[in-house]
Design a protein around this motif. Structure first.
Motif, PDB file in Angstrom:
ATOM      1  N   ALA A 197       0.878  -1.177   0.000  1.00  0.00           N
ATOM      2  CA  ALA A 197       0.000   0.000   0.000  1.00  0.00           C
ATOM      3  C   ALA A 197       0.906   1.213   0.000  1.00  0.00           C
ATOM      4  CB  ALA A 197      -0.893   0.002   1.239  1.00  0.00           C
ATOM      5  N   LEU A 198       0.628   2.161  -0.892  1.00  0.00           N
ATOM      6  CA  LEU A 198       1.483   3.337  -0.967  1.00  0.00           C
ATOM      7  C   LEU A 198       0.714   4.626  -1.045  1.00  0.00           C
ATOM      8  CD1 LEU A 198       2.225   2.713  -4.504  1.00  0.00           C
ATOM      9  CD2 LEU A 198       4.102   2.099  -3.128  1.00  0.00           C
ATOM     10  N   GLU A 199       1.455   5.648  -0.671  1.00  0.00           N
ATOM     11  CA  GLU A 199       0.979   7.012  -0.782  1.00  0.00           C
ATOM     12  C   GLU A 199       2.200   7.831  -1.169  1.00  0.00           C
ATOM     13  OE1 GLU A 199      -2.394   8.683   1.845  1.00  0.00           O
ATOM     14  OE2 GLU A 199      -0.499   9.200   2.837  1.00  0.00           O
ATOM     15  N   ALA A 200       2.170   8.398  -2.362  1.00  0.00           N
ATOM     16  CA  ALA A 200       3.284   9.217  -2.870  1.00  0.00           C
ATOM     17  C   ALA A 200       4.636   8.505  -2.745  1.00  0.00           C
ATOM     18  CB  ALA A 200       3.320  10.562  -2.147  1.00  0.00           C
ATOM     19  N   ASN A 201       4.722   7.309  -3.284  1.00  0.00           N
ATOM     20  CA  ASN A 201       5.950   6.492  -3.292  1.00  0.00           C
ATOM     21  C   ASN A 201       6.419   6.048  -1.908  1.00  0.00           C
ATOM     22  OD1 ASN A 201       6.114   6.491  -6.087  1.00  0.00           O
ATOM     23  ND2 ASN A 201       7.370   8.349  -6.124  1.00  0.00           N
ATOM     24  N   ASN A 202       5.654   6.312  -0.878  1.00  0.00           N
ATOM     25  CA  ASN A 202       5.987   5.869   0.473  1.00  0.00           C
ATOM     26  C   ASN A 202       5.153   4.632   0.780  1.00  0.00           C
ATOM     27  OD1 ASN A 202       7.099   5.933   3.099  1.00  0.00           O
ATOM     28  ND2 ASN A 202       5.295   7.019   3.842  1.00  0.00           N
ATOM     29  N   ILE A 203       5.806   3.528   1.082  1.00  0.00           N
ATOM     30  CA  ILE A 203       5.100   2.291   1.389  1.00  0.00           C
ATOM     31  C   ILE A 203       4.577   2.370   2.819  1.00  0.00           C
ATOM     32  CG2 ILE A 203       5.314  -0.214   1.664  1.00  0.00           C
ATOM     33  CD1 ILE A 203       7.269  -0.162  -0.710  1.00  0.00           C
ATOM     34  N   LEU A 204       3.270   2.179   2.960  1.00  0.00           N
ATOM     35  CA  LEU A 204       2.593   2.273   4.248  1.00  0.00           C
ATOM     36  C   LEU A 204       2.429   0.901   4.906  1.00  0.00           C
ATOM     37  CD1 LEU A 204      -0.329   4.618   3.124  1.00  0.00           C
ATOM     38  CD2 LEU A 204       1.924   5.285   3.986  1.00  0.00           C
ATOM     39  N   GLY A 205       2.434  -0.147   4.086  1.00  0.00           N
ATOM     40  CA  GLY A 205       2.256  -1.494   4.592  1.00  0.00           C
ATOM     41  C   GLY A 205       2.400  -2.493   3.471  1.00  0.00           C
ATOM     42  N   TRP A 206       2.428  -3.764   3.851  1.00  0.00           N
ATOM     43  CA  TRP A 206       2.554  -4.817   2.850  1.00  0.00           C
ATOM     44  C   TRP A 206       1.804  -6.064   3.313  1.00  0.00           C
ATOM     45  CZ3 TRP A 206       5.009  -9.439   4.154  1.00  0.00           C
ATOM     46  CH2 TRP A 206       5.818  -9.417   5.296  1.00  0.00           C
ATOM     47  N   ALA A 207       1.473  -6.906   2.341  1.00  0.00           N
ATOM     48  CA  ALA A 207       0.811  -8.183   2.609  1.00  0.00           C
ATOM     49  C   ALA A 207       1.336  -9.202   1.612  1.00  0.00           C
ATOM     50  CB  ALA A 207      -0.704  -8.051   2.484  1.00  0.00           C
ATOM     51  N   ALA A 208       1.400 -10.445   2.053  1.00  0.00           N
ATOM     52  CA  ALA A 208       1.878 -11.515   1.179  1.00  0.00           C
ATOM     53  C   ALA A 208       1.368 -12.850   1.708  1.00  0.00           C
ATOM     54  CB  ALA A 208       3.410 -11.517   1.129  1.00  0.00           C
ATOM     55  N   LEU A 209       1.454 -13.867   0.860  1.00  0.00           N
ATOM     56  CA  LEU A 209       1.099 -15.226   1.255  1.00  0.00           C
ATOM     57  C   LEU A 209       2.339 -16.105   1.203  1.00  0.00           C
ATOM     58  CD1 LEU A 209      -2.233 -16.038  -0.660  1.00  0.00           C
ATOM     59  CD2 LEU A 209      -1.945 -15.366   1.737  1.00  0.00           C
ATOM     60  N   SER A 210       2.379 -17.059   2.106  1.00  0.00           N
ATOM     61  CA  SER A 210       3.397 -18.100   2.045  1.00  0.00           C
ATOM     62  C   SER A 210       2.680 -19.446   2.064  1.00  0.00           C
ATOM     63  CB  SER A 210       4.388 -17.978   3.203  1.00  0.00           C
ATOM     64  OG  SER A 210       3.732 -17.945   4.433  1.00  0.00           O
ATOM     65  N   PRO A 211       3.294 -20.470   1.496  1.00  0.00           N
ATOM     66  CA  PRO A 211       2.645 -21.786   1.501  1.00  0.00           C
ATOM     67  C   PRO A 211       2.594 -22.351   2.917  1.00  0.00           C
ATOM     68  CG  PRO A 211       4.848 -21.925   0.536  1.00  0.00           C
ATOM     69  CD  PRO A 211       4.598 -20.489   0.838  1.00  0.00           C
ATOM     70  N   VAL A 212       1.543 -23.117   3.217  1.00  0.00           N
ATOM     71  CA  VAL A 212       1.452 -23.748   4.536  1.00  0.00           C
ATOM     72  C   VAL A 212       2.131 -25.115   4.543  1.00  0.00           C
ATOM     73  CG1 VAL A 212      -0.631 -22.518   5.214  1.00  0.00           C
ATOM     74  CG2 VAL A 212      -0.835 -24.741   4.145  1.00  0.00           C
ATOM     75  N   SER A 213       2.322 -25.694   3.374  1.00  0.00           N
ATOM     76  CA  SER A 213       2.931 -27.014   3.274  1.00  0.00           C
ATOM     77  C   SER A 213       3.429 -27.211   1.845  1.00  0.00           C
ATOM     78  CB  SER A 213       1.896 -28.088   3.609  1.00  0.00           C
ATOM     79  OG  SER A 213       2.411 -29.384   3.384  1.00  0.00           O
ATOM     80  N   SER A 214       4.399 -28.084   1.684  1.00  0.00           N
ATOM     81  CA  SER A 214       4.866 -28.431   0.335  1.00  0.00           C
ATOM     82  C   SER A 214       4.037 -29.567  -0.258  1.00  0.00           C
ATOM     83  CB  SER A 214       6.347 -28.828   0.371  1.00  0.00           C
ATOM     84  OG  SER A 214       6.517 -29.952   1.214  1.00  0.00           O
ATOM     85  N   ARG A 215       3.157 -30.170   0.551  1.00  0.00           N
ATOM     86  CA  ARG A 215       2.306 -31.258   0.056  1.00  0.00           C
ATOM     87  C   ARG A 215       1.267 -30.691  -0.906  1.00  0.00           C
ATOM     88  NH1 ARG A 215      -0.254 -34.359   4.700  1.00  0.00           N
ATOM     89  NH2 ARG A 215      -0.931 -35.648   2.957  1.00  0.00           N
ATOM     90  N   CYS A 216       1.056 -31.362  -2.017  1.00  0.00           N
ATOM     91  CA  CYS A 216       0.173 -30.848  -3.064  1.00  0.00           C
ATOM     92  C   CYS A 216      -1.267 -30.656  -2.594  1.00  0.00           C
ATOM     93  CB  CYS A 216       0.228 -31.737  -4.307  1.00  0.00           C
ATOM     94  SG  CYS A 216      -0.394 -33.414  -4.041  1.00  0.00           S
ATOM     95  N   VAL A 217      -1.724 -31.436  -1.634  1.00  0.00           N
ATOM     96  CA  VAL A 217      -3.101 -31.317  -1.152  1.00  0.00           C
ATOM     97  C   VAL A 217      -3.358 -29.937  -0.542  1.00  0.00           C
ATOM     98  CG1 VAL A 217      -2.660 -32.289   1.131  1.00  0.00           C
ATOM     99  CG2 VAL A 217      -4.913 -32.525   0.119  1.00  0.00           C
ATOM    100  N   TYR A 218      -2.298 -29.258  -0.071  1.00  0.00           N
ATOM    101  CA  TYR A 218      -2.438 -27.927   0.520  1.00  0.00           C
ATOM    102  C   TYR A 218      -2.082 -26.814  -0.466  1.00  0.00           C
ATOM    103  CZ  TYR A 218      -2.727 -30.458   4.921  1.00  0.00           C
ATOM    104  OH  TYR A 218      -3.110 -31.291   5.931  1.00  0.00           O
ATOM    105  N   GLY A 219      -2.035 -27.113  -1.732  1.00  0.00           N
ATOM    106  CA  GLY A 219      -1.643 -26.143  -2.750  1.00  0.00           C
ATOM    107  C   GLY A 219      -2.518 -24.910  -2.818  1.00  0.00           C
ATOM    108  N   GLY A 220      -3.745 -24.993  -2.363  1.00  0.00           N
ATOM    109  CA  GLY A 220      -4.657 -23.856  -2.391  1.00  0.00           C
ATOM    110  C   GLY A 220      -4.854 -23.197  -1.050  1.00  0.00           C
ATOM    111  N   VAL A 221      -3.922 -23.448  -0.128  1.00  0.00           N
ATOM    112  CA  VAL A 221      -3.997 -22.862   1.208  1.00  0.00           C
ATOM    113  C   VAL A 221      -2.762 -21.991   1.415  1.00  0.00           C
ATOM    114  CG1 VAL A 221      -4.215 -23.313   3.681  1.00  0.00           C
ATOM    115  CG2 VAL A 221      -5.223 -24.915   2.033  1.00  0.00           C
ATOM    116  N   GLY A 222      -2.988 -20.736   1.786  1.00  0.00           N
ATOM    117  CA  GLY A 222      -1.876 -19.810   1.997  1.00  0.00           C
ATOM    118  C   GLY A 222      -1.928 -19.189   3.379  1.00  0.00           C
ATOM    119  N   GLU A 223      -0.749 -18.902   3.908  1.00  0.00           N
ATOM    120  CA  GLU A 223      -0.596 -18.247   5.218  1.00  0.00           C
ATOM    121  C   GLU A 223      -0.389 -16.751   4.990  1.00  0.00           C
ATOM    122  OE1 GLU A 223      -0.104 -18.027   9.434  1.00  0.00           O
ATOM    123  OE2 GLU A 223      -0.579 -19.812   8.263  1.00  0.00           O
TER     124      GLU A 223
END
Length: 163
Positions: A51-77
């Motif tokens: 999230a930015l305002e005039a090139n200043n980053i105010l915050g960020w969000a991201a996902l990481s995998p919960v597992s390397s097992r394929c059954v959890y491929g659609g689940v993010g942390e």
């Protein structure tokens, strides 16, 4: 304020915000900010936002995998961090709302967060955007030698018929 995809060139500001979150003592079990290369390997490339305002980053969000097992491929942390000077201004809400949209576009059916009970602002934020409380992991890990609980929240995609 705008939200856009995070770029590698954003890392310096993103890392500073991450460090601010670490200093609160209730945002993460991590004790030091990783290098961009380490962070990059641990996070899903399709769901990284700032999230930015005039090139200043105010915050960020991201996902990481919960597992390397394929059954959890659609689940993010979820990771969501807002700079100390921008807290309470709707930055986190805007980031999480966009992360939900981006995660569904990328095929995620569940996104989840583990939140320390002391982090009341994060709990409220997640509830505002539709996450539901699903449980508590007691004494799941230590931070500075102190056992910490972790509250689990999840948001299911409405686009694939799972509720």
């Amino acid at each position: 304020m705008t939200v856009r995809e995070m770029k590698p060139s954003d890392w310096e500001q993103v890392a500073q915000i991450y460090a601010e979150g670490m200093r609160t003592g209730f945002a993460t079990f991590e004790q030091s900010v990783p290098s961009y290369e380490q962070w990059d390997k641990a996070h899903i490339t399709s769901c990284r936002l700032v999230a930015l305002e005039a090139n200043n980053i105010l915050g960020w969000a991201a996902l990481s995998p919960v597992s390397s097992r394929c059954v959890y491929g659609g689940v993010g942390e979820v990771s969501v961090y807002v700079s100390s000077s921008s807290r309470g201004k709707g930055v986190g809400k805007k980031l999480l709302e966009q992360l939900i949209l981006e995660s569904e576009k990328a095929g995620f059916w569940t996104i989840q967060s583990g939140i320390f009970p002391e982090n009341e602002a994060s709990i409220q934020l997640h509830q505002k955007v539709g996450f539901r409380f699903i449980g508590k992991r007691e004494r799941i890990g230590k931070l500075d030698g102190v056992w910490k609980d972790n509250l689990l929240f999840e948001k299911r995609s409405q686009n694939i018929g799972i509720t």
